[in-house]
Write a protein that holds these residues in place. Structure first.
Motif, PDB file in Angstrom:
ATOM      1  N   VAL A  48       0.819  -1.224   0.000  1.00  0.00           N
ATOM      2  CA  VAL A  48       0.000   0.000   0.000  1.00  0.00           C
ATOM      3  C   VAL A  48       0.846   1.264   0.000  1.00  0.00           C
ATOM      4  CG1 VAL A  48      -2.035  -1.052   1.069  1.00  0.00           C
ATOM      5  CG2 VAL A  48      -0.242  -0.068   2.522  1.00  0.00           C
ATOM      6  N   TRP A  49       2.076   1.178   0.496  1.00  0.00           N
ATOM      7  CA  TRP A  49       2.896   2.392   0.556  1.00  0.00           C
ATOM      8  C   TRP A  49       3.400   2.807  -0.822  1.00  0.00           C
ATOM      9  CZ3 TRP A  49       0.781   3.509   4.618  1.00  0.00           C
ATOM     10  CH2 TRP A  49       0.783   2.711   5.771  1.00  0.00           C
ATOM     11  N   ARG A  50       3.236   1.940  -1.814  1.00  0.00           N
ATOM     12  CA  ARG A  50       3.519   2.352  -3.191  1.00  0.00           C
ATOM     13  C   ARG A  50       2.353   3.131  -3.785  1.00  0.00           C
ATOM     14  NH1 ARG A  50       5.672  -3.040  -3.376  1.00  0.00           N
ATOM     15  NH2 ARG A  50       3.847  -3.789  -4.532  1.00  0.00           N
ATOM     16  N   LEU A  51       1.184   2.999  -3.173  1.00  0.00           N
ATOM     17  CA  LEU A  51      -0.002   3.722  -3.635  1.00  0.00           C
ATOM     18  C   LEU A  51      -0.176   5.052  -2.907  1.00  0.00           C
ATOM     19  CD1 LEU A  51      -2.462   0.678  -3.661  1.00  0.00           C
ATOM     20  CD2 LEU A  51      -1.201   1.625  -5.608  1.00  0.00           C
ATOM     21  N   ALA A  52       0.125   5.061  -1.636  1.00  0.00           N
ATOM     22  CA  ALA A  52      -0.006   6.284  -0.823  1.00  0.00           C
ATOM     23  C   ALA A  52       1.017   6.215   0.298  1.00  0.00           C
ATOM     24  CB  ALA A  52      -1.419   6.398  -0.247  1.00  0.00           C
ATOM     25  N   THR A  53       1.638   7.326   0.601  1.00  0.00           N
ATOM     26  CA  THR A  53       2.580   7.371   1.722  1.00  0.00           C
ATOM     27  C   THR A  53       1.802   7.318   3.036  1.00  0.00           C
ATOM     28  OG1 THR A  53       2.528   9.777   1.919  1.00  0.00           O
ATOM     29  CG2 THR A  53       4.122   8.825   0.355  1.00  0.00           C
ATOM     30  N   PRO A  54       2.460   6.975   4.136  1.00  0.00           N
ATOM     31  CA  PRO A  54       1.758   7.038   5.429  1.00  0.00           C
ATOM     32  C   PRO A  54       1.162   8.420   5.708  1.00  0.00           C
ATOM     33  CG  PRO A  54       3.779   5.793   5.673  1.00  0.00           C
ATOM     34  CD  PRO A  54       3.805   6.371   4.282  1.00  0.00           C
ATOM     35  N   GLN A  55       1.852   9.481   5.327  1.00  0.00           N
ATOM     36  CA  GLN A  55       1.329  10.833   5.554  1.00  0.00           C
ATOM     37  C   GLN A  55       0.054  11.062   4.746  1.00  0.00           C
ATOM     38  OE1 GLN A  55       4.569  10.090   4.806  1.00  0.00           O
ATOM     39  NE2 GLN A  55       5.281  10.340   6.933  1.00  0.00           N
ATOM     40  N   GLU A  56       0.026  10.579   3.505  1.00  0.00           N
ATOM     41  CA  GLU A  56      -1.180  10.711   2.694  1.00  0.00           C
ATOM     42  C   GLU A  56      -2.319   9.874   3.263  1.00  0.00           C
ATOM     43  OE1 GLU A  56       0.767  11.571  -1.717  1.00  0.00           O
ATOM     44  OE2 GLU A  56       0.609   9.507  -0.977  1.00  0.00           O
ATOM     45  N   ALA A  57      -1.994   8.685   3.754  1.00  0.00           N
ATOM     46  CA  ALA A  57      -3.024   7.834   4.358  1.00  0.00           C
ATOM     47  C   ALA A  57      -3.585   8.470   5.614  1.00  0.00           C
ATOM     48  CB  ALA A  57      -2.443   6.452   4.667  1.00  0.00           C
ATOM     49  N   LEU A  58      -2.720   9.097   6.422  1.00  0.00           N
ATOM     50  CA  LEU A  58      -3.192   9.777   7.626  1.00  0.00           C
ATOM     51  C   LEU A  58      -4.120  10.932   7.286  1.00  0.00           C
ATOM     52  CD1 LEU A  58       0.034   9.852   9.815  1.00  0.00           C
ATOM     53  CD2 LEU A  58      -2.078   8.606  10.323  1.00  0.00           C
ATOM     54  N   ARG A  59      -3.750  11.716   6.271  1.00  0.00           N
ATOM     55  CA  ARG A  59      -4.620  12.835   5.876  1.00  0.00           C
ATOM     56  C   ARG A  59      -5.953  12.316   5.360  1.00  0.00           C
ATOM     57  NH1 ARG A  59       0.302  15.097   3.967  1.00  0.00           N
ATOM     58  NH2 ARG A  59      -0.104  14.368   1.833  1.00  0.00           N
ATOM     59  N   ALA A  60      -5.907  11.225   4.589  1.00  0.00           N
ATOM     60  CA  ALA A  60      -7.143  10.669   4.046  1.00  0.00           C
ATOM     61  C   ALA A  60      -8.047  10.148   5.152  1.00  0.00           C
ATOM     62  CB  ALA A  60      -6.815   9.549   3.055  1.00  0.00           C
ATOM     63  N   ARG A  61      -7.474   9.436   6.118  1.00  0.00           N
ATOM     64  CA  ARG A  61      -8.333   8.866   7.170  1.00  0.00           C
ATOM     65  C   ARG A  61      -8.956   9.963   8.014  1.00  0.00           C
ATOM     66  NH1 ARG A  61      -5.557   5.940  12.409  1.00  0.00           N
ATOM     67  NH2 ARG A  61      -4.563   7.778  13.275  1.00  0.00           N
ATOM     68  N   LEU A  62      -8.207  11.042   8.290  1.00  0.00           N
ATOM     69  CA  LEU A  62      -8.774  12.129   9.079  1.00  0.00           C
ATOM     70  C   LEU A  62      -9.823  12.891   8.276  1.00  0.00           C
ATOM     71  CD1 LEU A  62      -8.697  13.560  11.792  1.00  0.00           C
ATOM     72  CD2 LEU A  62      -6.913  15.062  10.869  1.00  0.00           C
ATOM     73  N   THR A  63      -9.543  13.138   7.004  1.00  0.00           N
ATOM     74  CA  THR A  63     -10.519  13.830   6.156  1.00  0.00           C
ATOM     75  C   THR A  63     -11.820  13.044   6.074  1.00  0.00           C
ATOM     76  OG1 THR A  63      -8.797  14.880   4.811  1.00  0.00           O
ATOM     77  CG2 THR A  63     -10.979  14.651   3.812  1.00  0.00           C
ATOM     78  N   GLY A  64     -11.719  11.748   5.807  1.00  0.00           N
ATOM     79  CA  GLY A  64     -12.924  10.935   5.701  1.00  0.00           C
ATOM     80  C   GLY A  64     -13.683  10.838   7.010  1.00  0.00           C
ATOM     81  N   ALA A  65     -12.959  10.708   8.116  1.00  0.00           N
ATOM     82  CA  ALA A  65     -13.622  10.619   9.417  1.00  0.00           C
ATOM     83  C   ALA A  65     -14.343  11.919   9.753  1.00  0.00           C
ATOM     84  CB  ALA A  65     -12.604  10.282  10.497  1.00  0.00           C
ATOM     85  N   VAL A  66     -13.711  13.059   9.483  1.00  0.00           N
ATOM     86  CA  VAL A  66     -14.336  14.351   9.781  1.00  0.00           C
ATOM     87  C   VAL A  66     -15.576  14.551   8.910  1.00  0.00           C
ATOM     88  CG1 VAL A  66     -14.024  16.848   9.590  1.00  0.00           C
ATOM     89  CG2 VAL A  66     -12.271  15.445  10.673  1.00  0.00           C
ATOM     90  N   GLN A  67     -15.487  14.205   7.635  1.00  0.00           N
ATOM     91  CA  GLN A  67     -16.654  14.338   6.767  1.00  0.00           C
ATOM     92  C   GLN A  67     -17.791  13.426   7.229  1.00  0.00           C
ATOM     93  OE1 GLN A  67     -15.077  13.555   2.861  1.00  0.00           O
ATOM     94  NE2 GLN A  67     -14.327  15.652   2.591  1.00  0.00           N
ATOM     95  N   ALA A  68     -17.441  12.218   7.650  1.00  0.00           N
ATOM     96  CA  ALA A  68     -18.457  11.297   8.157  1.00  0.00           C
ATOM     97  C   ALA A  68     -19.117  11.852   9.422  1.00  0.00           C
ATOM     98  CB  ALA A  68     -17.832   9.937   8.439  1.00  0.00           C
ATOM     99  N   LEU A  69     -18.299  12.317  10.359  1.00  0.00           N
ATOM    100  CA  LEU A  69     -18.859  12.862  11.603  1.00  0.00           C
ATOM    101  C   LEU A  69     -19.680  14.114  11.345  1.00  0.00           C
ATOM    102  CD1 LEU A  69     -15.874  12.334  14.063  1.00  0.00           C
ATOM    103  CD2 LEU A  69     -18.095  11.180  14.129  1.00  0.00           C
ATOM    104  N   ALA A  70     -19.280  14.905  10.347  1.00  0.00           N
ATOM    105  CA  ALA A  70     -20.054  16.104  10.023  1.00  0.00           C
ATOM    106  C   ALA A  70     -21.478  15.740   9.611  1.00  0.00           C
ATOM    107  CB  ALA A  70     -19.361  16.894   8.920  1.00  0.00           C
ATOM    108  N   GLU A  71     -21.626  14.641   8.873  1.00  0.00           N
ATOM    109  CA  GLU A  71     -22.972  14.198   8.492  1.00  0.00           C
ATOM    110  C   GLU A  71     -23.769  13.714   9.697  1.00  0.00           C
ATOM    111  OE1 GLU A  71     -23.310  11.431   5.337  1.00  0.00           O
ATOM    112  OE2 GLU A  71     -22.247  12.688   3.879  1.00  0.00           O
ATOM    113  N   LEU A  72     -23.085  13.109  10.650  1.00  0.00           N
ATOM    114  CA  LEU A  72     -23.774  12.539  11.811  1.00  0.00           C
ATOM    115  C   LEU A  72     -24.103  13.588  12.874  1.00  0.00           C
ATOM    116  CD1 LEU A  72     -21.736   9.232  12.321  1.00  0.00           C
ATOM    117  CD2 LEU A  72     -23.904   9.532  11.115  1.00  0.00           C
ATOM    118  N   THR A  73     -23.423  14.726  12.849  1.00  0.00           N
ATOM    119  CA  THR A  73     -23.547  15.698  13.945  1.00  0.00           C
ATOM    120  C   THR A  73     -24.062  17.047  13.479  1.00  0.00           C
ATOM    121  OG1 THR A  73     -21.251  16.460  13.685  1.00  0.00           O
ATOM    122  CG2 THR A  73     -21.631  14.603  15.190  1.00  0.00           C
ATOM    123  N   TYR A  74     -24.603  17.134  12.272  1.00  0.00           N
ATOM    124  CA  TYR A  74     -24.967  18.453  11.731  1.00  0.00           C
ATOM    125  C   TYR A  74     -26.031  19.170  12.551  1.00  0.00           C
ATOM    126  CZ  TYR A  74     -29.215  16.378   9.718  1.00  0.00           C
ATOM    127  OH  TYR A  74     -30.425  15.760   9.548  1.00  0.00           O
TER     128      TYR A  74
END
Length: 288
Positions: A82-108
């Motif tokens: 997987v690190w050939r597809l995305a660096t750990p830093q990119e994966a961290l940004r993606a997981r936080l972005t997706g989690a925040v967007q998900a929580l935004a839908e649940l807590t609007y």
């Protein structure tokens, strides 16, 4: 069965409220889309990259050890590829972005002040987590704090979740259970679907071999049902896990812990609605 003291009961209660906050990263379409946006297509690529990313560009071996319940070949198919597809830093940004967007839908419907107060209290609890001997908890605790309330809330929940999980793995190892025995015991004990075990990469042959080992040790009956001995042993494991997870709540104090429980309750209930029927992931039951 052992009786939990008050800190252990509090730790188990609070787990039910912060676990659904973390779990949006596995269950919500926004989270999966964020992983796909950085090249991590397919559920398990996002799962392994996102969860392992706090460790850096890890090889399979330490992740097999830390995640505990996945069959080694399943982990090795994902890492380190997987690190050939995305660096750990990119994966961290993606997981936080997706989690925040998900929580935004649940807590609007919740006011900003509600989310800020919840994030403040959960961060205080996470900051008090004792991470010695807890690799995933420590790696997540070392990440920079989120900039916005939902990012802060999710990161604190994730630190506490992995901190608790590290303690749970230690309790399982101390009880003499290997990963496939643990899952096999849970299938027998809770009536969980076999996907709970097979979905983590173990074969039916490995499942049956684990059943035989547990039967020889008196944990299962000949027809695969959990014995009273197994129920007592698994309860002792859960109690040990709860006691090991108690310090953050002792540090936060009873008043603020009660207030945090109140603030997390509507978020946790919304998180439960994301769990599909038959999912190999589980969530602790909320009271009421």
């Amino acid at each position: 069965m052992t009786a939990l003291d008050e800190p252990g009961r509090t730790a188990r209660s609070m787990w039910a409220y912060f676990e659904p906050v973390h779990t949006v990263t596995y269950l919500h379409p926004r989270a999966r889309a964020a992983y796909e946006a950085v090249g991590l297509r397919g559920y398990w690529r996002g799962y392994f990259a996102g969860r392992a990313a706090p460790l850096g560009a890890a090889e399979a071996a330490p992740v097999i050890a830390a995640f505990f319940n996945f069959a080694p070949p399943m982990v090795a198919r994902a890492l380190p590829a997987v690190w050939r597809l995305a660096t750990p830093q990119e994966a961290l940004r993606a997981r936080l972005t997706g989690a925040v967007q998900a929580l935004a839908e649940l807590t609007y419907e919740l006011p900003e002040s509600h989310l800020v107060e919840a994030a403040d209290l959960l961060e205080r609890a996470a900051a008090a987590a004792q991470t010695a001997g807890r690799v995933l908890g420590a790696a997540n605790a070392a990440l920079p704090a989120g900039e916005y309330p939902l990012a802060r809330l999710w990161q604190a929940a994730t630190t506490l979740r992995e901190h608790r999980g590290d303690g749970h793995v230690a309790a399982l190892v101390a009880a003499g259970l290997d990963p496939v025995e643990t899952l096999t015991g849970r299938v027998a004990l809770d009536g969980s679907p076999p996907q709970y075990l097979l979905g983590r990469g173990w074969s039916e042959e490995q499942w049956h071999a684990a059943r035989e080992r547990l039967t020889e040790r008196g944990w299962l009956t000949g027809d695969g049902a959990a014995t009273e001995h197994a129920r007592a042993e698994f309860q002792a494991i859960e109690d040990a896990t709860d006691r090991a997870a108690a310090h953050p709540w002792q540090a936060l104090g009873a008043h603020d812990t009660d207030r945090l429980r109140e603030l997390l309750e509507p978020i946790a209930r919304s998180g439960h609605t994301l769990l599909p029927e038959g999912s190999p992931l589980g969530l602790p039951a909320l009271p009421g």
